[in-house]
Write a protein that holds these residues in place. Sequence first.
Motif, PDB file in Angstrom:
ATOM      1  N   LEU A  63      39.093  77.433  66.143  1.00 45.05           N
ATOM      2  CA  LEU A  63      38.715  78.798  66.260  1.00 45.05           C
ATOM      3  C   LEU A  63      38.571  79.510  64.757  1.00 45.05           C
ATOM      4  O   LEU A  63      38.549  80.740  64.737  1.00 45.05           O
ATOM      5  CB  LEU A  63      40.297  79.315  66.732  1.00 45.05           C
ATOM      6  CG  LEU A  63      40.540  78.854  68.246  1.00 45.05           C
ATOM      7  CD1 LEU A  63      41.819  79.446  68.659  1.00 45.05           C
ATOM      8  CD2 LEU A  63      39.485  79.062  69.056  1.00 45.05           C
ATOM      9  N   THR A 106      36.198  81.677  70.494  1.00 45.43           N
ATOM     10  CA  THR A 106      37.208  82.432  69.872  1.00 45.43           C
ATOM     11  C   THR A 106      37.351  83.725  70.670  1.00 45.43           C
ATOM     12  O   THR A 106      36.452  84.552  70.775  1.00 45.43           O
ATOM     13  CB  THR A 106      37.301  82.810  68.696  1.00 45.43           C
ATOM     14  OG1 THR A 106      37.013  81.424  67.793  1.00 45.43           O
ATOM     15  CG2 THR A 106      38.591  83.060  68.010  1.00 45.43           C
ATOM     16  N   THR A 141      42.225  87.157  68.962  1.00 46.64           N
ATOM     17  CA  THR A 141      42.338  86.065  68.016  1.00 46.64           C
ATOM     18  C   THR A 141      41.216  86.267  66.842  1.00 46.64           C
ATOM     19  O   THR A 141      41.645  86.189  65.401  1.00 46.64           O
ATOM     20  CB  THR A 141      42.334  84.949  68.530  1.00 46.64           C
ATOM     21  OG1 THR A 141      43.478  84.732  69.568  1.00 46.64           O
ATOM     22  CG2 THR A 141      42.329  83.836  67.511  1.00 46.64           C
ATOM     23  N   LEU A 142      40.171  86.646  67.047  1.00 48.69           N
ATOM     24  CA  LEU A 142      38.929  86.673  66.200  1.00 48.69           C
ATOM     25  C   LEU A 142      39.104  87.815  65.438  1.00 48.69           C
ATOM     26  O   LEU A 142      39.120  87.816  64.171  1.00 48.69           O
ATOM     27  CB  LEU A 142      37.563  86.613  66.786  1.00 48.69           C
ATOM     28  CG  LEU A 142      36.381  86.872  66.034  1.00 48.69           C
ATOM     29  CD1 LEU A 142      36.491  85.671  65.023  1.00 48.69           C
ATOM     30  CD2 LEU A 142      34.855  86.701  66.945  1.00 48.69           C
ATOM     31  N   ASP A 181      41.974  82.621  73.401  1.00 48.82           N
ATOM     32  CA  ASP A 181      42.671  83.983  72.798  1.00 48.82           C
ATOM     33  C   ASP A 181      44.079  83.718  72.821  1.00 48.82           C
ATOM     34  O   ASP A 181      44.776  84.288  73.427  1.00 48.82           O
ATOM     35  CB  ASP A 181      42.223  85.114  73.516  1.00 48.82           C
ATOM     36  CG  ASP A 181      42.366  86.279  72.456  1.00 48.82           C
ATOM     37  OD1 ASP A 181      42.674  86.283  71.616  1.00 48.82           O
ATOM     38  OD2 ASP A 181      41.433  87.317  72.970  1.00 48.82           O
TER      39      ASP A 181
END
Length: 311
Positions: free
Chosen positions: A68, A140, A144-145, A195
């Motif tokens: 990720l 990703t 989360t990103l 995520d």
Amino acid sequence: MAKQLLIDATLGRRTAIPPWVPYAGVNCAHLIREKADRYFRNPDLMAKGVVEAARTYRADGIPLLFDLSLEAESVGCGVEYWEDNVPSVRTHPCDKQPPEVVGLALPEKSSGRWPVVFEAAKIARPQLDAMDCAMLGLMTGPLTLASHLAGVRIFTAVKKDPAFAHAVIRFAGEIGARAAAFYVEMGCDVIAIVDPVASQIRPETFREFVTPNCAASVRTIHAGGRASSFFICGDCTKVVEAVCDVGTHAFAVDEQMNLNFIRDIARKHGKGFGGNLKLTLALSLGLISPREDALISLAAGGTHGYTFAPG
């Protein structure tokens, strides 16, 4: 066909037996006795590890890559590599200013390690096809990103500075759509939005920030004729209904979730679902029998849209 079995389950269809997908990531490097820092930057090693994992675990589907940090690195986040683990994001260019102020650009096929992944897919895909094993693309997810782009600030910003949060998460969603297009081009059979931290927010926050910023990725995946899923970690009880509204064909959960509950939610919404062999208690610590744990999951999941996989 094993590959079709996985595609059908992801699409929420009945299958003769549940397909099996081990979410092998850095473990692929261990299987071929390579250090992870070399593995994640070498297309030949990556392809070799993915194919070996598919063969070793007799998989019906296998991720091309489970990392990720890939998208984050490709747009300017600093990443640290490790010999025995996945790379970790170390710098967050949007921790003080939104992407348009910082001047970040969407990734191209030539950005970061994307050329490595494209080449690995080119090598691995025909070998996986010969094994009748589906290739998964894991991208990703937007929250989360966004946490990679802005650091932990993003989690307070959704309440205290929503304009900033919207700007960062929207940019993360645009990156995700670009990644989805890349995985379609590579020939991945199933593409998942991963995520993990999205379980940490309230349902209304999920619907405001995560759902709309998955839309472009979902459209891209479906326009490419691929099956889609949404992976979430931890206890996602409070947001699982929202997960079903993201628009993917399926979703997959972590070991903390009761699979009977997840099965009923998935069938209510007409979704495929995956999980939840216990990574910690069964596979890592051995506190419970992996075989018994597998049998419990298989009994709960059944054969209607279910993919047997680790949490």
